[in-house]
Design a protein around this motif. Structure first.
Motif, PDB file in Angstrom:
ATOM      1  N   ASP A   1     -13.510 -89.720  17.512  1.00 42.46           N
ATOM      2  CA  ASP A   1     -13.906 -88.257  17.270  1.00 42.46           C
ATOM      3  C   ASP A   1     -15.116 -87.662  18.498  1.00 42.46           C
ATOM      4  OD1 ASP A   1     -11.986 -88.275  15.485  1.00 42.46           O
ATOM      5  OD2 ASP A   1     -13.602 -88.327  13.757  1.00 42.46           O
ATOM      6  N   HIS A   2     -15.834 -88.731  19.114  1.00 38.96           N
ATOM      7  CA  HIS A   2     -16.906 -88.079  19.864  1.00 38.96           C
ATOM      8  C   HIS A   2     -17.068 -88.707  21.155  1.00 38.96           C
ATOM      9  CE1 HIS A   2     -18.538 -86.349  16.219  1.00 38.96           C
ATOM     10  NE2 HIS A   2     -18.389 -87.491  15.573  1.00 38.96           N
ATOM     11  N   GLU A   3     -16.140 -89.439  21.629  1.00 42.04           N
ATOM     12  CA  GLU A   3     -16.104 -90.002  22.960  1.00 42.04           C
ATOM     13  C   GLU A   3     -14.862 -89.459  23.832  1.00 42.04           C
ATOM     14  OE1 GLU A   3     -18.480 -94.192  22.927  1.00 42.04           O
ATOM     15  OE2 GLU A   3     -16.348 -94.435  22.599  1.00 42.04           O
ATOM     16  N   PRO A   4     -14.905 -89.446  24.832  1.00 37.63           N
ATOM     17  CA  PRO A   4     -13.652 -88.489  25.648  1.00 37.63           C
ATOM     18  C   PRO A   4     -12.680 -89.474  25.800  1.00 37.63           C
ATOM     19  CG  PRO A   4     -15.521 -89.331  27.066  1.00 37.63           C
ATOM     20  CD  PRO A   4     -15.981 -89.594  25.783  1.00 37.63           C
ATOM     21  N   LEU A   5     -11.379 -88.949  25.415  1.00 38.32           N
ATOM     22  CA  LEU A   5      -9.954 -89.752  25.251  1.00 38.32           C
ATOM     23  C   LEU A   5      -9.793 -90.358  26.501  1.00 38.32           C
ATOM     24  CD1 LEU A   5      -7.542 -90.426  23.615  1.00 38.32           C
ATOM     25  CD2 LEU A   5      -6.742 -88.300  24.484  1.00 38.32           C
ATOM     26  N   VAL A   6     -10.282 -89.706  27.685  1.00 35.80           N
ATOM     27  CA  VAL A   6      -9.973 -90.213  29.005  1.00 35.80           C
ATOM     28  C   VAL A   6     -10.703 -91.813  29.134  1.00 35.80           C
ATOM     29  CG1 VAL A   6     -11.877 -89.419  30.063  1.00 35.80           C
ATOM     30  CG2 VAL A   6      -9.727 -89.699  31.471  1.00 35.80           C
ATOM     31  N   ALA A   7     -11.885 -91.890  28.565  1.00 34.53           N
ATOM     32  CA  ALA A   7     -12.609 -93.172  28.492  1.00 34.53           C
ATOM     33  C   ALA A   7     -12.046 -94.120  27.712  1.00 34.53           C
ATOM     34  CB  ALA A   7     -13.918 -92.886  28.358  1.00 34.53           C
ATOM     35  N   LEU A   8     -10.915 -93.933  26.912  1.00 34.32           N
ATOM     36  CA  LEU A   8     -10.348 -94.866  25.679  1.00 34.32           C
ATOM     37  C   LEU A   8      -9.055 -95.086  26.132  1.00 34.32           C
ATOM     38  CD1 LEU A   8     -11.969 -93.027  22.604  1.00 34.32           C
ATOM     39  CD2 LEU A   8     -12.902 -94.935  23.642  1.00 34.32           C
ATOM     40  N   ASP A   9      -8.188 -94.065  26.326  1.00 31.08           N
ATOM     41  CA  ASP A   9      -6.632 -94.278  26.129  1.00 31.08           C
ATOM     42  C   ASP A   9      -6.244 -95.003  27.578  1.00 31.08           C
ATOM     43  OD1 ASP A   9      -3.869 -94.091  26.329  1.00 31.08           O
ATOM     44  OD2 ASP A   9      -4.089 -91.979  25.407  1.00 31.08           O
ATOM     45  N   GLY A  10      -5.828 -96.201  27.623  1.00 33.72           N
ATOM     46  CA  GLY A  10      -5.228 -96.666  28.780  1.00 33.72           C
ATOM     47  C   GLY A  10      -3.839 -96.797  28.958  1.00 33.72           C
ATOM     48  N   GLY A  11      -3.001 -95.991  28.240  1.00 35.27           N
ATOM     49  CA  GLY A  11      -1.676 -95.774  28.398  1.00 35.27           C
ATOM     50  C   GLY A  11      -0.818 -96.823  27.508  1.00 35.27           C
ATOM     51  N   SER A  12       0.341 -96.831  27.579  1.00 39.09           N
ATOM     52  CA  SER A  12       1.233 -97.359  26.462  1.00 39.09           C
ATOM     53  C   SER A  12       0.832 -98.882  26.002  1.00 39.09           C
ATOM     54  CB  SER A  12       2.705 -97.390  27.177  1.00 39.09           C
ATOM     55  OG  SER A  12       2.826 -98.205  28.237  1.00 39.09           O
ATOM     56  N   ASP A  13       0.544 -99.748  27.052  1.00 38.02           N
ATOM     57  CA  ASP A  13       0.005-101.027  26.872  1.00 38.02           C
ATOM     58  C   ASP A  13      -1.433-101.149  27.156  1.00 38.02           C
ATOM     59  OD1 ASP A  13       0.152-101.057  29.524  1.00 38.02           O
ATOM     60  OD2 ASP A  13       1.224-102.668  30.020  1.00 38.02           O
ATOM     61  N   GLY A  14      -2.243-100.078  27.499  1.00 34.78           N
ATOM     62  CA  GLY A  14      -3.576-100.121  27.820  1.00 34.78           C
ATOM     63  C   GLY A  14      -3.906-100.387  28.998  1.00 34.78           C
ATOM     64  N   LEU A  15      -3.058-100.782  29.788  1.00 32.86           N
ATOM     65  CA  LEU A  15      -3.241-101.385  31.156  1.00 32.86           C
ATOM     66  C   LEU A  15      -2.714-100.362  32.476  1.00 32.86           C
ATOM     67  CD1 LEU A  15      -1.978-105.187  30.838  1.00 32.86           C
ATOM     68  CD2 LEU A  15      -4.467-103.995  30.844  1.00 32.86           C
ATOM     69  N   ASP A  16      -2.585 -98.761  32.021  1.00 27.13           N
ATOM     70  CA  ASP A  16      -2.162 -98.080  33.254  1.00 27.13           C
ATOM     71  C   ASP A  16      -3.359 -97.786  34.286  1.00 27.13           C
ATOM     72  OD1 ASP A  16       0.157 -97.791  32.034  1.00 27.13           O
ATOM     73  OD2 ASP A  16      -0.256 -95.503  31.302  1.00 27.13           O
ATOM     74  N   VAL A  17      -4.549 -97.888  34.019  1.00 31.01           N
ATOM     75  CA  VAL A  17      -5.646 -97.445  34.754  1.00 31.01           C
ATOM     76  C   VAL A  17      -5.848 -99.146  35.684  1.00 31.01           C
ATOM     77  CG1 VAL A  17      -8.064 -96.543  35.112  1.00 31.01           C
ATOM     78  CG2 VAL A  17      -6.662 -95.626  33.256  1.00 31.01           C
ATOM     79  N   LEU A  18      -6.075-100.017  34.957  1.00 30.53           N
ATOM     80  CA  LEU A  18      -6.320-101.157  35.359  1.00 30.53           C
ATOM     81  C   LEU A  18      -5.379-101.455  36.530  1.00 30.53           C
ATOM     82  CD1 LEU A  18      -7.028-104.759  33.650  1.00 30.53           C
ATOM     83  CD2 LEU A  18      -4.954-104.494  35.418  1.00 30.53           C
ATOM     84  N   ARG A  19      -3.995-101.231  36.452  1.00 30.29           N
ATOM     85  CA  ARG A  19      -2.879-101.357  37.314  1.00 30.29           C
ATOM     86  C   ARG A  19      -3.175-100.610  38.498  1.00 30.29           C
ATOM     87  NH1 ARG A  19       0.456-101.542  32.588  1.00 30.29           N
ATOM     88  NH2 ARG A  19       1.158-103.709  32.341  1.00 30.29           N
ATOM     89  N   ARG A  20      -3.562 -99.416  38.440  1.00 24.94           N
ATOM     90  CA  ARG A  20      -4.086 -98.299  39.684  1.00 24.94           C
ATOM     91  C   ARG A  20      -4.864 -99.047  40.263  1.00 24.94           C
ATOM     92  NH1 ARG A  20      -5.440 -92.726  37.717  1.00 24.94           N
ATOM     93  NH2 ARG A  20      -5.450 -92.460  39.874  1.00 24.94           N
ATOM     94  N   VAL A  21      -6.174 -99.461  39.759  1.00 27.10           N
ATOM     95  CA  VAL A  21      -7.225-100.075  40.271  1.00 27.10           C
ATOM     96  C   VAL A  21      -6.919-101.264  41.021  1.00 27.10           C
ATOM     97  CG1 VAL A  21      -9.383-101.112  39.945  1.00 27.10           C
ATOM     98  CG2 VAL A  21      -9.062 -99.213  38.706  1.00 27.10           C
ATOM     99  N   THR A  22      -6.292-102.180  40.647  1.00 31.53           N
ATOM    100  CA  THR A  22      -5.870-103.609  41.116  1.00 31.53           C
ATOM    101  C   THR A  22      -4.980-103.450  42.317  1.00 31.53           C
ATOM    102  OG1 THR A  22      -4.013-103.995  39.511  1.00 31.53           O
ATOM    103  CG2 THR A  22      -5.934-104.920  39.113  1.00 31.53           C
ATOM    104  N   ALA A  23      -4.112-102.235  42.373  1.00 33.06           N
ATOM    105  CA  ALA A  23      -3.204-101.891  43.386  1.00 33.06           C
ATOM    106  C   ALA A  23      -3.947-101.495  44.592  1.00 33.06           C
ATOM    107  CB  ALA A  23      -2.129-101.042  42.981  1.00 33.06           C
ATOM    108  N   GLU A  24      -5.131-100.710  44.428  1.00 32.91           N
ATOM    109  CA  GLU A  24      -5.817-100.062  45.494  1.00 32.91           C
ATOM    110  C   GLU A  24      -7.171-101.032  46.058  1.00 32.91           C
ATOM    111  OE1 GLU A  24      -5.110 -97.712  47.388  1.00 32.91           O
ATOM    112  OE2 GLU A  24      -3.246 -97.302  46.255  1.00 32.91           O
ATOM    113  N   ALA A  25      -7.618-101.865  45.373  1.00 30.37           N
ATOM    114  CA  ALA A  25      -8.790-102.519  45.352  1.00 30.37           C
ATOM    115  C   ALA A  25      -8.861-103.059  46.772  1.00 30.37           C
ATOM    116  CB  ALA A  25      -8.959-103.611  44.293  1.00 30.37           C
ATOM    117  N   HIS A  26      -7.903-103.918  47.117  1.00 31.33           N
ATOM    118  CA  HIS A  26      -7.976-104.610  48.288  1.00 31.33           C
ATOM    119  C   HIS A  26      -8.471-103.765  49.645  1.00 31.33           C
ATOM    120  CE1 HIS A  26      -3.978-103.257  48.631  1.00 31.33           C
ATOM    121  NE2 HIS A  26      -3.843-103.428  49.894  1.00 31.33           N
TER     122      HIS A  26
END
Length: 258
Positions: free
Chosen positions: A183-208
């Motif tokens: 209720d008090h923290e931004p959803l964008v900082a919590l919700d990682g998508g259907s399996d929780g890894l959507d943002v992680l996959r975007r980061v790993t795809a570009e990190a190199h």
């Protein structure tokens, strides 16, 4: 003594369901500057506001950092992410903190590393404002935008330590989080998508494209997500290993650019 004595504050917090009422009472009484502030802080905490938002600060890796209402509160388990980053790059000259929130991870790294340049980024304007407060003393630059799009192009292939405390709660589990987070923290900082890894996959795809030779990407995730996260690191061209802290229930993936 203020109008609300320690015992009264403890009683009010305990009645509101605060498990560590005694400790929280001490923090409120030591932080408030006036009796009226004590009353207001107790009322906000009893109403369910996270303690760190009530106090206006959070302890993280030995630092006291500003935490504004509506900004993600740094978790103690994320100190393990900082420790792993320091173990990888004591001689780092350039550090980037993605999904920086309050800037806690970046501030902890900057405090421990001697002279490293620090950049941080977050998509949430409130987080960016808060991070700028916390990173100003370290000379850190904070950018607003979506992951790598927020960073200056001249950082490409120069980053020694890239930390990304990405959201990793699966969408259908956000509603199960404690109300303080839900209720008090931004959803964008919590919700990682259907399996929780959507943002992680975007980061790993570009990190190199941003890491220097031998540079490291470090990301926190849950134990259940580790196999899928390892696969994402590998697809991103990173040699990956997993560090675990049983004490903090923390899992950190460390990917090194090949």
């Amino acid at each position: 003594m203020p109008p609300l004595s320690r015992s009264t504050v403890v009683s009010a917090l305990r009645s509101a369901g605060c498990v560590f009422a005694e400790d929280e009472a001490e923090l409120i009484l030591s932080t408030a500057r006036t009796p009226d502030e004590v009353t207001a802080m107790v009322d906000r905490r009893a109403a369910g506001l996270p303690l760190e938002h009530v106090l206006g600060w959070a302890e993280f890796h030995g630092l006291r950092l500003a935490v504004e209402p509506g900004v993600f509160v740094p978790r103690r388990r994320t100190e393990f992410l900082v420790d792993q980053a320091l173990a990888q790059g004591r001689n780092a000259s350039l550090v980037v903190d993605l999904c920086c929130g309050s800037g806690a991870v970046g501030a902890a790294l900057a405090a421990a590393l001697d002279g490293a340049a620090l950049h941080a980024a977050d998509i949430d304007p409130a987080a960016v404002r808060c991070a700028r407060r916390n990173l100003a003393a370290h000379g850190g630059r904070v950018h607003e935008g979506d992951l790598f799009d927020a960073l200056p192009d001249d950082l490409r292939r120069r980053v020694d330590i890239l930390v990304a405390n990405v959201p990793y709660v699966p969408t259908d589990q956000v509603a199960l989080l404690p109300s303080e987070a839900r209720d008090h923290e931004p959803l964008v900082a919590l919700d990682g998508g259907s399996d929780g890894l959507d943002v992680l996959r975007r980061v790993t795809a570009e990190a190199h494209r941003w890491l220097a030779p031998g540079g490291c990407l470090l990301v926190e995730t849950s134990e259940r997500q580790v196999p899928s996260a390892v696969e994402a690191f590998t697809r991103g061209g990173l040699d990956v290993r997993v560090a675990v802290s049983d004490e903090l229930y923390a899992n950190v993936l460390i990917g090194t650019r090949r």
